[in-house]
Design a protein around this motif. Structure first.
Motif, PDB file in Angstrom:
ATOM      1  N   VAL A 197       0.856  -1.184   0.000  1.00 59.29           N
ATOM      2  CA  VAL A 197       0.000   0.000   0.000  1.00 59.29           C
ATOM      3  C   VAL A 197       0.893   1.235   0.000  1.00 59.29           C
ATOM      4  N   ALA A 198       0.844   2.002  -1.082  1.00 60.58           N
ATOM      5  CA  ALA A 198       1.596   3.251  -1.153  1.00 60.58           C
ATOM      6  C   ALA A 198       0.881   4.297  -0.319  1.00 60.58           C
ATOM      7  N   THR A 199       1.659   5.086   0.400  1.00 59.74           N
ATOM      8  CA  THR A 199       1.091   6.104   1.273  1.00 59.74           C
ATOM      9  C   THR A 199       1.994   7.334   1.279  1.00 59.74           C
ATOM     10  N   PRO A 200       1.405   8.512   1.361  1.00 59.62           N
ATOM     11  CA  PRO A 200       2.243   9.701   1.480  1.00 59.62           C
ATOM     12  C   PRO A 200       2.868   9.821   2.869  1.00 59.62           C
ATOM     13  N   SER A 201       2.327   9.084   3.862  1.00 58.89           N
ATOM     14  CA  SER A 201       2.840   9.158   5.231  1.00 58.89           C
ATOM     15  C   SER A 201       2.648   7.832   5.953  1.00 58.89           C
ATOM     16  N   ILE A 202       3.741   7.125   6.198  1.00 61.23           N
ATOM     17  CA  ILE A 202       3.649   5.886   6.973  1.00 61.23           C
ATOM     18  C   ILE A 202       3.122   6.182   8.371  1.00 61.23           C
ATOM     19  N   ALA A 203       3.573   7.269   8.975  1.00 62.49           N
ATOM     20  CA  ALA A 203       3.120   7.605  10.335  1.00 62.49           C
ATOM     21  C   ALA A 203       1.603   7.751  10.402  1.00 62.49           C
ATOM     22  N   ASP A 204       1.014   8.449   9.418  1.00 66.72           N
ATOM     23  CA  ASP A 204      -0.446   8.604   9.389  1.00 66.72           C
ATOM     24  C   ASP A 204      -1.128   7.263   9.121  1.00 66.72           C
ATOM     25  N   SER A 205      -0.542   6.440   8.252  1.00 69.45           N
ATOM     26  CA  SER A 205      -1.133   5.136   7.949  1.00 69.45           C
ATOM     27  C   SER A 205      -1.081   4.208   9.160  1.00 69.45           C
ATOM     28  N   ILE A 206       0.000   4.265   9.929  1.00 66.35           N
ATOM     29  CA  ILE A 206       0.078   3.455  11.149  1.00 66.35           C
ATOM     30  C   ILE A 206      -1.065   3.817  12.082  1.00 66.35           C
ATOM     31  N   LYS A 207      -1.339   5.097  12.240  1.00 64.50           N
ATOM     32  CA  LYS A 207      -2.454   5.532  13.103  1.00 64.50           C
ATOM     33  C   LYS A 207      -3.778   4.948  12.608  1.00 64.50           C
ATOM     34  N   LEU A 208      -3.991   4.958  11.289  1.00 62.14           N
ATOM     35  CA  LEU A 208      -5.222   4.400  10.714  1.00 62.14           C
ATOM     36  C   LEU A 208      -5.337   2.907  11.010  1.00 62.14           C
ATOM     37  N   TYR A 209      -4.290   2.153  10.700  1.00 62.93           N
ATOM     38  CA  TYR A 209      -4.344   0.702  10.904  1.00 62.93           C
ATOM     39  C   TYR A 209      -4.456   0.345  12.380  1.00 62.93           C
ATOM     40  N   ARG A 210      -3.791   1.089  13.248  1.00 60.45           N
ATOM     41  CA  ARG A 210      -3.829   0.806  14.688  1.00 60.45           C
ATOM     42  C   ARG A 210      -5.135   1.301  15.328  1.00 60.45           C
ATOM     43  N   ASP A 211      -5.443   2.579  15.150  1.00 57.05           N
ATOM     44  CA  ASP A 211      -6.539   3.203  15.887  1.00 57.05           C
ATOM     45  C   ASP A 211      -7.919   2.951  15.294  1.00 57.05           C
ATOM     46  N   VAL A 212      -8.010   2.827  13.979  1.00 57.91           N
ATOM     47  CA  VAL A 212      -9.306   2.641  13.329  1.00 57.91           C
ATOM     48  C   VAL A 212      -9.563   1.173  12.998  1.00 57.91           C
ATOM     49  N   LEU A 213      -8.532   0.501  12.454  1.00 56.15           N
ATOM     50  CA  LEU A 213      -8.720  -0.869  11.997  1.00 56.15           C
ATOM     51  C   LEU A 213      -8.309  -1.920  13.029  1.00 56.15           C
ATOM     52  N   GLY A 214      -7.711  -1.497  14.148  1.00 58.25           N
ATOM     53  CA  GLY A 214      -7.417  -2.409  15.246  1.00 58.25           C
ATOM     54  C   GLY A 214      -6.167  -3.259  15.105  1.00 58.25           C
ATOM     55  N   ALA A 215      -5.251  -2.896  14.219  1.00 58.70           N
ATOM     56  CA  ALA A 215      -4.008  -3.669  14.078  1.00 58.70           C
ATOM     57  C   ALA A 215      -3.188  -3.573  15.363  1.00 58.70           C
ATOM     58  N   THR A 216      -2.653  -4.704  15.787  1.00 56.96           N
ATOM     59  CA  THR A 216      -1.858  -4.727  17.019  1.00 56.96           C
ATOM     60  C   THR A 216      -0.404  -5.104  16.772  1.00 56.96           C
ATOM     61  N   LYS A 217      -0.115  -5.645  15.615  1.00 56.92           N
ATOM     62  CA  LYS A 217       1.257  -6.047  15.288  1.00 56.92           C
ATOM     63  C   LYS A 217       1.768  -5.191  14.135  1.00 56.92           C
ATOM     64  N   ILE A 218       2.416  -4.105  14.499  1.00 56.29           N
ATOM     65  CA  ILE A 218       2.938  -3.160  13.523  1.00 56.29           C
ATOM     66  C   ILE A 218       4.437  -3.036  13.751  1.00 56.29           C
ATOM     67  N   GLY A 219       5.213  -3.312  12.711  1.00 53.12           N
ATOM     68  CA  GLY A 219       6.660  -3.233  12.818  1.00 53.12           C
ATOM     69  C   GLY A 219       7.156  -1.803  12.844  1.00 53.12           C
ATOM     70  N   GLN A 220       8.450  -1.672  13.060  1.00 58.37           N
ATOM     71  CA  GLN A 220       9.091  -0.357  13.020  1.00 58.37           C
ATOM     72  C   GLN A 220       9.359   0.018  11.560  1.00 58.37           C
ATOM     73  N   PRO A 221       9.040   1.246  11.183  1.00 62.04           N
ATOM     74  CA  PRO A 221       9.371   1.684   9.826  1.00 62.04           C
ATOM     75  C   PRO A 221      10.885   1.667   9.619  1.00 62.04           C
ATOM     76  N   PHE A 222      11.281   1.378   8.374  1.00 64.15           N
ATOM     77  CA  PHE A 222      12.706   1.391   8.041  1.00 64.15           C
ATOM     78  C   PHE A 222      12.887   1.862   6.600  1.00 64.15           C
ATOM     79  N   ASP A 223      14.079   2.354   6.316  1.00 68.31           N
ATOM     80  CA  ASP A 223      14.400   2.891   5.000  1.00 68.31           C
ATOM     81  C   ASP A 223      15.004   1.821   4.101  1.00 68.31           C
ATOM     82  N   LEU A 224      14.605   1.845   2.840  1.00 68.64           N
ATOM     83  CA  LEU A 224      15.228   1.033   1.796  1.00 68.64           C
ATOM     84  C   LEU A 224      15.655   1.989   0.678  1.00 68.64           C
TER      85      LEU A 224
END
Length: 93
Positions: free
Chosen positions: A10-37
């Motif tokens: 999933v392409a996103t303009p902001s991983i930080a904002d997407s993490i909030k969506l998946y965690r706070d709205v969709l209930g994801a509990t297993k979210i890794g640390q972002p990293f650069d490639l």
């Protein structure tokens, strides 16, 4: 032969904002640390689901290959799907 679904990119303009969506709205509990490639031009973060992963991808810089995708889809969206295969070389020949 095609195997199990491994992840959905999933392409996103902001991983930080997407993490909030998946965690706070969709209930994801297993979210890794972002990293650069930087070699691939992206920042990445994996969200685990019971049967697969969601790969959040954000442009690393202005030369990222997903900049064009986000120009067409400013809020982001499904970029790719990855299936498991027994032999990648046999799968692409």
């Amino acid at each position: 032969m095609i195997g199990a679904l491994n992840h959905v990119g999933v392409a996103t303009p902001s991983i930080a904002d997407s993490i909030k969506l998946y965690r706070d709205v969709l209930g994801a509990t297993k979210i890794g640390q972002p990293f650069d490639l930087p070699a691939q031009g992206v920042k990445v973060c994996f969200v685990d689901t019971p049967t697969a992963q969601i790969e959040l991808i954000e442009p690393y810089d202005a030369t990222s290959p997903i900049v064009g995708f986000l120009a067409k889809n400013p809020k982001g969206g499904q970029h790719h799907v990855c299936f498991e295969v027994a032999d990648i070389h046999a799968a692409i020949t």
